[in-house]
Design an enzyme around this catalytic site. Structure first.
Site, PDB file in Angstrom:
ATOM      1  N   HIS A 128       0.835  -1.196   0.000  1.00  0.00           N
ATOM      2  CA  HIS A 128       0.000   0.000   0.000  1.00  0.00           C
ATOM      3  C   HIS A 128       0.872   1.249   0.000  1.00  0.00           C
ATOM      4  CE1 HIS A 128      -2.694  -2.793   2.637  1.00  0.00           C
ATOM      5  NE2 HIS A 128      -2.777  -3.121   1.367  1.00  0.00           N
TER       6      HIS A 128
ATOM      7  N   TYR B 199       3.712   2.604  13.837  1.00  0.00           N
ATOM      8  CA  TYR B 199       4.024   3.609  12.819  1.00  0.00           C
ATOM      9  C   TYR B 199       3.384   4.951  13.157  1.00  0.00           C
ATOM     10  CZ  TYR B 199      -0.267   1.505  10.766  1.00  0.00           C
ATOM     11  OH  TYR B 199      -1.525   0.988  10.541  1.00  0.00           O
TER      12      TYR B 199
END
Length: 472
Positions: A71, A134
């Site tokens: 992605h 993240y």
């Protein structure tokens, strides 16, 4: 879990531009381990971009072989491992020469990676109970546009440690397109406001063919309408160039003009500054010699402002607000000449009609051709010049308005001696007029030090008049 302790914090560039792997110091003993997962000051010191994260996410994976991706997201991302190990694969899906470039690496708790917007990421767990963290610098939005690549793409040819047929993979990820069918992610856009003004039209020409630059006229972005600032997904932008302003110097001294000048040159600029600061955008703002009183023979970027009239005061207020934006360029100009009505076109018309004008001879400065201002702005942005204030006019010996008028007459084939001089006080006697700085010469050393060389004013004037004649 194998974790290497006591590493030094360093970054290592990869085969994909902007993707950097970081060794992260981990301190451990018989009880476990500790690390500073994100420490802005130290990480900026080793070259990590100040990407201003706004969201912290954790992905937990039960099983060895869990595979996610590939992605590409419309934001920057900093990924590190909390527990376990991962195999990571990154593919550049941005427009440009590095499209399709691949980088792979194994990450444990002692490594992290910075992934710029548009670089696709995918992770395969190498241990049970693996978690990775993240940080991202934009909030999720329904308007956000992703770009995807098939995990089994033959061109990328990613060497998955656990074959995809044995891995935990979603049907959705297996259905993504192969590289030849991927639409590259476009770069963040630049928005030009005031696109139909003299400078706006010059910027249209300067950026002709660049699809990442969007132009908005007054009707398309109303600076006075709060909805203009809230109806855009600013995560899709990187820069705002504000070429819009209220420039009716004399009307600004009237009650309605004063309100309009402050509304556009100060209040609206404050809204733009808020947007730029909140979304980490670069704001380019056009200033003017009218922020000075004209008592100095040359004005540097460091000179304190001292405007004489409402127009200059409202512009100085706007400059002060823009200076608070972390990423800003204030481009200060004088005596702008571009498409549309301006002093040079007026003098050329008078020369053609045989008029013998009296022109102010005690105001001294340099012309600033809109084409050169546009190129100067492009240069500052393209070279990542240090943020701050830059003077920008054309080069050459300072002249009075009367001297410039005489040059225009001569270049137009008329007699320059028919232009007579008159003082500012005489010219505006018994007229409602704003006070004007008598000296508008801007020091150009700072912008020239960035590698930009403005054209000589007289050469630019000749080209401008020749082009104007060709379009008549």
């Amino acid at each position: 879990m194998r974790v290497e302790f006591q590493k030094k914090l360093v970054g290592e560039a990869t085969s994909i531009p902007g993707v950097v792997v970081y060794d992260v110091p981990v301190f451990g003993d018989n009880r476990g381990w500790f690390k500073e997962n994100w420490q802005r000051e130290k990480m900026l010191a080793v070259g990590l971009p100040d990407f201003c994260p706004v969201q912290n996410n954790i992905s937990f994976n039960d099983k060895l072989g869990t595979t996610r991706g590939i992605h590409a997201e419309p934001w920057d991302k900093y990924v590190s491992v909390a527990t376990g190990r991962i195999f990571g694969a990154w593919v550049d899906l941005r427009e440009g020469p590095s499209f399709g470039a691949v980088f792979t690496a194994e990450l444990d708790a002692s490594k992290a990676i910075f992934i710029p917007r548009g670089v696709a990421n995918s992770y395969q767990t190498l241990e049970d109970n693996t978690s990775y963290v993240y940080l991202v610098n934009d909030h999720w939005s329904p308007d956000a546009e992703y770009t995807f690549l098939n995990l089994a793409d033959e061109t990328a040819n990613i060497p998955w440690p656990i074959p995809l047929v044995e891995a935990e993979v979603s049907e959705k990820d297996l259905g993504h397109p192969r590289l030849p069918d991927v639409t590259p992610m476009a770069p963040r856009k630049t928005l030009v406001l005031g696109a139909d003004g003299q400078l706006g039209r010059a910027l249209r020409r300067a950026y002709d063919g660049d699809n990442s630059v969007e132009f908005a006229s007054r009707d398309e972005f109303d600076l006075l309408d709060p909805r203009s600032y809230s109806d855009r997904h600013w995560g899709n932008y990187r820069t705002i160039i504000n070429a819009a302003a209220y420039t009716a110097v004399d009307r600004a001294e009237s009650q309605p003009g004063r309100q309009a000048a402050w509304a556009i040159n100060s209040t609206a600029v404050g809204r733009l500054a808020r947007v730029a600061a909140q979304h980490h955008l670069t704001l380019v703002h056009i200033s003017t010699d009218y922020v000075f009183d004209g008592l100095n023979t040359e004005h540097s970027e460091e000179e304190p402002v001292s405007p004489l009239g409402v127009y200059g005061q409202s512009k100085a207020a706007g400059d002060a607000v823009v200076s608070t934006v972390p990423r800003h360029y204030i481009v200060r100009t004088s005596w702008v000449i571009g498409d549309g009505n301006n002093f040079v076109r007026t003098m050329a018309s008078l020369a053609g009609r045989g008029v013998r004008p009296a022109v102010v001879d005690d105001q001294v400065g340099r012309l600033s051709f809109a084409a050169d201002i546009a190129e100067g702005i492009r240069h500052l942005l393209a070279t990542d010049a240090a943020f701050g204030i830059y003077n920008l006019s054309n080069e050459g010996s300072p002249q009075s308005w009367a001297e410039i008028a005489a040059d225009v007459f001569e270049l137009s084939g008329a007699d320059r001696s028919v232009v007579s001089g008159v003082s500012t006080a005489e010219y505006f006697k018994d007229k409602a007029a704003a006070p004007r700085p008598l000296n508008s010469v801007l020091a150009l050393g700072k912008i020239k030090a960035t590698g930009f060389q403005p054209r000589d004013s007289k050469s630019a004037l000749m080209e401008y008049l020749s082009a104007s004649e060709a379009t008549v």
